[in-house]
Design a protein around this motif. Structure first.
Motif, PDB file in Angstrom:
ATOM      1  N   GLN A  11     -23.739 -40.902 -26.808  1.00 48.97           N
ATOM      2  CA  GLN A  11     -23.545 -39.536 -27.275  1.00 48.97           C
ATOM      3  C   GLN A  11     -24.601 -38.626 -26.668  1.00 48.97           C
ATOM      4  O   GLN A  11     -25.719 -39.050 -26.404  1.00 48.97           O
ATOM      5  N   HIS A  62     -26.825 -35.023 -26.956  1.00 46.27           N
ATOM      6  CA  HIS A  62     -27.384 -34.056 -27.901  1.00 46.27           C
ATOM      7  C   HIS A  62     -28.227 -33.071 -27.107  1.00 46.27           C
ATOM      8  O   HIS A  62     -28.734 -33.400 -26.049  1.00 46.27           O
ATOM      9  N   GLN A 101     -37.248 -34.355 -30.886  1.00 43.96           N
ATOM     10  CA  GLN A 101     -36.643 -35.636 -30.521  1.00 43.96           C
ATOM     11  C   GLN A 101     -37.536 -36.405 -29.559  1.00 43.96           C
ATOM     12  O   GLN A 101     -37.671 -37.622 -29.669  1.00 43.96           O
TER      13      GLN A 101
END
Length: 100
Positions: free
Chosen positions: A6, A8, A14
């Motif tokens: 995925q 992001h 992060q």
């Protein structure tokens, strides 16, 4: 980019969490295709995956270690590289058309 990963929008929070982690991981950016950060057991690096404009072979370029350059610097370097590759691809297409 592998199909099962995925994407992001990468942010500094992060990156900090990833640097604090001990496990191997990759986070792919949703904003800039091919841009990602890879964390191994020893370090974390910003990287850019791309296809060469003329040969279409897949390549991965390491832009820098996450503890040495910021996310913003890495994203700017990736964007410059993508722009340069697009320019090379356009020049190759023009040369091909002119040489026919």
């Amino acid at each position: 980019m592998p199909a099962n990963i995925q994407r992001h929008r990468l942010c500094q929070t992060q990156v900090r969490r990833l640097l604090d982690s001990d496990k191997w991981s990759e986070i792919w950016d949703a904003e800039l295709t091919g841009f990602h950060i890879r964390k191994t057991s020893k370090s974390a690096s910003y990287r850019l995956s791309y296809r060469h404009p003329t040969t279409r072979k897949c390549h991965v370029m390491t832009l820098g270690r996450a503890d040495q350059i910021s996310l913003l610097e890495a994203r700017e370097a990736a964007a410059r590289t993508v722009s340069m590759l697009a320019s090379q691809a356009m020049n190759h297409k023009v040369d091909t058309v002119l040489n026919q």
